[in-house]
Motif scaffolding. Sequence first.
Motif, mmCIF file in Angstrom:
data_model
loop_
_atom_site.group_PDB
_atom_site.id
_atom_site.type_symbol
_atom_site.label_atom_id
_atom_site.label_comp_id
_atom_site.label_asym_id
_atom_site.label_seq_id
_atom_site.Cartn_x
_atom_site.Cartn_y
_atom_site.Cartn_z
ATOM 1 N N LEU A 123 0.825 -1.213 0.000
ATOM 2 C CA LEU A 123 0.000 0.000 0.000
ATOM 3 C C LEU A 123 0.860 1.264 0.000
ATOM 4 N N GLY A 124 2.008 1.185 0.654
ATOM 5 C CA GLY A 124 2.858 2.368 0.758
ATOM 6 C C GLY A 124 4.177 2.031 1.414
ATOM 7 N N GLU A 183 -0.479 4.748 7.816
ATOM 8 C CA GLU A 183 -1.038 5.186 6.532
ATOM 9 C C GLU A 183 -1.106 6.704 6.399
ATOM 10 N N SER A 193 2.361 6.923 -0.829
ATOM 11 C CA SER A 193 1.451 5.993 -1.502
ATOM 12 C C SER A 193 0.873 6.655 -2.749
ATOM 13 N N PRO A 194 0.608 5.895 -3.827
ATOM 14 C CA PRO A 194 0.942 4.472 -3.981
ATOM 15 C C PRO A 194 2.432 4.287 -4.233
ATOM 16 N N THR A 252 5.914 -0.495 -8.280
ATOM 17 C CA THR A 252 6.264 -1.916 -8.192
ATOM 18 C C THR A 252 6.767 -2.433 -9.532
ATOM 19 N N LEU A 292 0.640 -3.914 -8.132
ATOM 20 C CA LEU A 292 0.240 -3.642 -6.755
ATOM 21 C C LEU A 292 -0.677 -4.726 -6.197
ATOM 22 N N LYS A 293 -1.221 -5.552 -7.067
ATOM 23 C CA LYS A 293 -2.183 -6.572 -6.644
ATOM 24 C C LYS A 293 -1.530 -7.941 -6.506
#
Length: 648
Positions: free
Chosen positions: A214-215, A238, A243-244, A247, A277-278
């Motif tokens: 996430l960050g 957070e 963020s983001p 990657t 990111l997933k």
Amino acid sequence: MANVIVNRVKEFLKRFPPFTFLNEASLGLVAKGVEVKYFAQGEHLFSQGDPAQDFFFVLKEGSVQLSENKDGQERVVEVCDEGDVFGVLALLGKRPYILTAKAREDSLLYAIPVSIFEKILNENSRVSLYFAAGFASGQVVVRSDLSQSQKARRDFTELSKDNGLMIFSGQSDLNYSTDVLTCQKGTTILIAVEKMAAKGVGSIVIVDQNQFPLGIITDKDIRNRLVAHQKSYDTPVEELMTSPVMTKSKEAGFSDLYLTMIKNRLHHLIFTEDGTLKSKVTGILSDHDILLSQGNSPAVLINALMNTWEVDEMAKIRNRAERLLKYYLENEVAMDFVANIISEINDIIIQRAVQLAINKHSPNYPEASKVKFCFLSMGSEGREEQLLRTDLDNAIVFEDVPKELAENTQAYMLLIAQEVMETLFLCGFQACPADMMATNPKWCQPLSQWKKYFSDWILSPNQQALLNATIFFDFRAVFGHKKLAEELTGHIYQEISDKSIFLNFLAKNALLNPPPLGFFRNFLVEKSGEQKDKFDIKLRAMMPLADMARLLVLSHRVVGINNTFKRFEKLAELEPNYTELLIEAGKAYEILMRMRAIEGLKSGNSGRYIHPEDLGKLQRQLLKNTFAPIDELQKIMRIRFQLDFFTS
């Protein structure tokens, strides 16, 4: 009026990298956004620790020094000259300035807005690579005279696709952490900091329940976003994280990873299973890891040189450069690239040596230390061809001073020269047997005396004058006030145009060494002495080509190209009737440079004398092939400069 100013800015910028890589539209866009700024002598442009401004600088006129303050002591790190680009590292990294910039004299600068340039940086790979090389080498100034080195780097990157070599290490050598420190969203900063301290790392990745990133939070974020704003350590991560995150897959190529970090100004790049990111976090790459992954690459050596003032350490780095040279020669890397890299390393050593000398002696010479001067490399180093640590030719030119200050000024300059040469000797270089060094008072003179020297050599070209011309005409400014060197160059060309017959004398001198093959196509070898039966590759093959290249660029009034094979490249453009021959001559010179360097490394000497019998059949034929353009060019020179009708 506005258009006139924009056009002037365009004409200036396009002379210097990275602006040389821009098309007309992009250059016009930059020029329109430029803000012209004037700074009086002593005025600060920015100070160490200041937040980065929304523009970077290009020096138009004057001089700016960059210095750092450590423990209350100010130390000059760089002195910027015309065309130098600075303030870029702080800007692209969104970091506070690590140095202080101050005008050494009244200066005019162009401020380039980052809002305009960021788009170009993302879209123009040549510009990105140019800055990437600067980042990797730890440069704080993007130098106008590094453009050829950057070109060589790009050429070598393309070359490496075919032969498996990379200027930067391949993915298999890439150092990065697979044991990534993470914490869940909702964790307090206190817990995150405790985890970082326990593991001894400077960052933590914030993930969701699926371990998707996430960050990220770094030490710097904690300082700037928590401590500086006096926030509670109970703040959830957070609220502070960046963020983001960016990657990539660990399978991505090194160049892709490196440029992603440069273009996006990242200090950390996160690896995930599929690069998105997933998917789960599998590793993290830092800019420090990038540097460590490059082993003995030029970037690492240059970075190491730029971060030391210890002469012993500089000597060790130059030894590593010798090993790098050996690797390049064994793998037949392009000589253009090799020569530029080794010259760049040599230049940095000289620059550091001069700065060390200034720091040591300027307190005792308060008046003389204010005098502008330029340290010149000459001969093979001036031509950016000195691959081995052989003898050095150099000189100092300084601005004219009142008669009562002349003796004190020269004394100071000679101390600078002595200190520089001692540093270079400790780094493995050798003294010039003919004493053509800045430590010789004859070659440490004000501009007016240097002009007189060249005028005398041109107007009275006896044998000694012509010998001096072959060395001193290849001077190159390495440190200091380069406008002194430029003024001297202008004077030389003016004198030659007023007495063009000098070129006839120079041509006659260039033809003293005939083609190096005997009547029966055998090598002309030394007949007696220590080098009996050996071939003098410098005198019989390299010097004739270097002399003719110099002669021709002088006749065409070409300024700013000293390197012999680059001179032949330029001459091939200027003389379309002889394009093929001139290109062949340039390639021949590169082959000779390579053979001499290989021999020198093998024998532990200058590589000047080669035993033909020790060469393989292919090598002997390759060497003989380099003699053909010498013969052809000498025939052309004989006709062009009417040497059959010319007597001295």
